[in-house]
Every structure is written in C-alpha cells, then in structure tokens.
Motif scaffolding. Structure first.
Motif, PDB file in Angstrom:
ATOM      1  N   LEU A  21      60.065  37.686  -3.970  1.00 13.56           N
ATOM      2  CA  LEU A  21      59.910  36.919  -3.264  1.00 13.56           C
ATOM      3  C   LEU A  21      59.690  36.053  -2.127  1.00 13.56           C
ATOM      4  O   LEU A  21      58.667  35.472  -1.381  1.00 13.56           O
ATOM      5  CB  LEU A  21      60.980  36.840  -2.147  1.00 13.56           C
ATOM      6  N   LYS A  22      58.184  37.026  -1.452  1.00 12.80           N
ATOM      7  CA  LYS A  22      57.025  37.231  -0.955  1.00 12.80           C
ATOM      8  C   LYS A  22      55.554  36.613  -1.840  1.00 12.80           C
ATOM      9  O   LYS A  22      55.229  36.007  -1.101  1.00 12.80           O
ATOM     10  CB  LYS A  22      56.135  38.614  -0.724  1.00 12.80           C
ATOM     11  N   LYS A  23      55.803  36.790  -3.189  1.00 13.07           N
ATOM     12  CA  LYS A  23      55.001  35.806  -3.769  1.00 13.07           C
ATOM     13  C   LYS A  23      54.985  34.524  -3.783  1.00 13.07           C
ATOM     14  O   LYS A  23      54.214  33.859  -3.972  1.00 13.07           O
ATOM     15  CB  LYS A  23      54.924  36.613  -5.117  1.00 13.07           C
ATOM     16  N   ILE A  24      56.397  34.542  -4.113  1.00 10.77           N
ATOM     17  CA  ILE A  24      56.588  32.309  -3.926  1.00 10.77           C
ATOM     18  C   ILE A  24      56.173  31.839  -2.496  1.00 10.77           C
ATOM     19  O   ILE A  24      55.638  31.204  -2.103  1.00 10.77           O
ATOM     20  CB  ILE A  24      58.691  32.376  -3.579  1.00 10.77           C
ATOM     21  N   ASP A  25      56.595  33.155  -1.573  1.00 10.92           N
ATOM     22  CA  ASP A  25      56.068  32.538  -0.210  1.00 10.92           C
ATOM     23  C   ASP A  25      54.914  32.169  -0.288  1.00 10.92           C
ATOM     24  O   ASP A  25      54.599  31.220   1.011  1.00 10.92           O
ATOM     25  CB  ASP A  25      56.702  33.803   0.815  1.00 10.92           C
ATOM     26  N   SER A  26      53.648  32.991  -0.411  1.00  8.58           N
ATOM     27  CA  SER A  26      52.116  33.362  -0.806  1.00  8.58           C
ATOM     28  C   SER A  26      51.686  31.889  -0.964  1.00  8.58           C
ATOM     29  O   SER A  26      50.512  31.512  -0.733  1.00  8.58           O
ATOM     30  CB  SER A  26      52.048  34.469  -1.214  1.00  8.58           C
ATOM     31  N   LEU A  27      52.842  31.809  -2.157  1.00  7.18           N
ATOM     32  CA  LEU A  27      52.107  31.063  -3.133  1.00  7.18           C
ATOM     33  C   LEU A  27      52.303  29.044  -2.353  1.00  7.18           C
ATOM     34  O   LEU A  27      51.329  28.368  -2.614  1.00  7.18           O
ATOM     35  CB  LEU A  27      52.655  29.950  -4.407  1.00  7.18           C
ATOM     36  N   LEU A  28      53.243  29.562  -1.619  1.00  5.17           N
ATOM     37  CA  LEU A  28      53.312  27.601  -0.229  1.00  5.17           C
ATOM     38  C   LEU A  28      52.170  27.966   0.120  1.00  5.17           C
ATOM     39  O   LEU A  28      52.625  26.932   1.526  1.00  5.17           O
ATOM     40  CB  LEU A  28      54.676  27.914  -0.313  1.00  5.17           C
ATOM     41  N   GLN A  29      51.701  28.774   0.764  1.00  9.26           N
ATOM     42  CA  GLN A  29      50.990  29.161   1.958  1.00  9.26           C
ATOM     43  C   GLN A  29      49.392  28.153   1.983  1.00  9.26           C
ATOM     44  O   GLN A  29      50.056  27.452   3.546  1.00  9.26           O
ATOM     45  CB  GLN A  29      49.955  30.484   2.182  1.00  9.26           C
ATOM     46  N   ASP A  30      49.100  28.065   1.297  1.00  6.27           N
ATOM     47  CA  ASP A  30      48.559  26.795   0.941  1.00  6.27           C
ATOM     48  C   ASP A  30      48.904  25.337   0.665  1.00  6.27           C
ATOM     49  O   ASP A  30      47.904  24.659   0.742  1.00  6.27           O
ATOM     50  CB  ASP A  30      47.458  26.788  -0.283  1.00  6.27           C
ATOM     51  N   THR A  31      50.541  24.786   0.666  1.00  9.07           N
ATOM     52  CA  THR A  31      50.214  23.923   0.856  1.00  9.07           C
ATOM     53  C   THR A  31      50.454  22.911   2.441  1.00  9.07           C
ATOM     54  O   THR A  31      51.002  24.168   3.022  1.00  9.07           O
ATOM     55  CB  THR A  31      51.705  23.269   0.004  1.00  9.07           C
ATOM     56  N   PRO A  32      50.728  21.633   2.162  1.00  9.93           N
ATOM     57  CA  PRO A  32      51.087  21.153   3.611  1.00  9.93           C
ATOM     58  C   PRO A  32      52.272  21.557   3.950  1.00  9.93           C
ATOM     59  O   PRO A  32      53.641  21.710   3.345  1.00  9.93           O
ATOM     60  CB  PRO A  32      51.184  19.681   3.350  1.00  9.93           C
ATOM     61  N   ALA A  33      52.764  21.462   5.052  1.00 11.57           N
ATOM     62  CA  ALA A  33      53.825  22.723   5.537  1.00 11.57           C
ATOM     63  C   ALA A  33      55.125  21.492   5.070  1.00 11.57           C
ATOM     64  O   ALA A  33      56.688  22.033   5.188  1.00 11.57           O
ATOM     65  CB  ALA A  33      54.207  22.004   7.634  1.00 11.57           C
ATOM     66  N   GLY A  34      54.924  20.570   4.875  1.00 15.23           N
ATOM     67  CA  GLY A  34      55.716  19.409   5.191  1.00 15.23           C
ATOM     68  C   GLY A  34      56.929  19.665   3.424  1.00 15.23           C
ATOM     69  O   GLY A  34      57.587  18.479   3.172  1.00 15.23           O
ATOM     70  N   ASP A  35      56.149  19.655   2.733  1.00 10.01           N
ATOM     71  CA  ASP A  35      56.299  19.485   1.483  1.00 10.01           C
ATOM     72  C   ASP A  35      57.179  20.947   1.052  1.00 10.01           C
ATOM     73  O   ASP A  35      57.645  20.868  -0.154  1.00 10.01           O
ATOM     74  CB  ASP A  35      54.732  20.249   1.136  1.00 10.01           C
TER      75      ASP A  35
END
Length: 91
Positions: free
Chosen positions: A75-89
């Motif tokens: 689940l931490k890895k999933i969170d890290s995948l989303l760090q580089d995407t725009p917040a609204g996405d």
C-alpha cells in the motif's frame, strides 16, 4: 471484508502503471507493481511483493497476503506511485 481500501486511489495507481509501465506477459509492471485486467475491463488486478489485489465489478475487492507487513509495504508502494501525478487525479 471491511471496506478499508480507497478503491479510487487503487484504480488511479492502476492507470499510472498501465500508462508508464513496461509490458509483461500479463499486463504492465511499474516500480515493482504489476497491473492487469480481464478482457472486458470489469476485473482489475494489482500484484507485487507477495500481495495480490483483485478489484471487481462494483468495487468489490479481494486482498491476499501472507503477512501484514507485506500488505503495508504494498500500500505504501501504491501511494508512492501516485506522488508524481496531479493531486486532483486520484483523490
């Protein structure tokens, strides 16, 4: 199963993997997480580091793992995948 996972976030991570990942036998792999889907797209699969997640129709999911720390790491890895995407996405 108690609905403890944020399905929208998991599906956003699926999209990141499918967009940025390298092709594998089953789908795409990005930063150690493999994503795949069935032929009609109703079932989504994420797996990595000893964890398998199946998200089905109506956002019903099945999360399989042998040890709690593997789930937490996944689940931490999933969170890290989303760090580089725009917040609204993915919120």
């Amino acid at each position: 199963m108690k609905n403890e996972l944020n399905i929208a976030k998991l599906l956003a991570a699926f999209e990141v993997i499918m967009e940025k990942g390298e092709t594998t036998e089953f789908g795409k792999r990005y930063q150690g997480v493999e994503a795949s889907t069935d032929y009609d797209g109703y079932n989504v699969y994420l797996k990595g580091n000893g964890v398998e997640l199946h998200i089905g129709f109506h956002n019903i999911y099945d999360l399989k793992y042998d040890q709690a720390h593997l789930k937490d790491s996944f689940l931490k890895k999933i969170d890290s995948l989303l760090q580089d995407t725009p917040a609204g996405d993915h919120r």
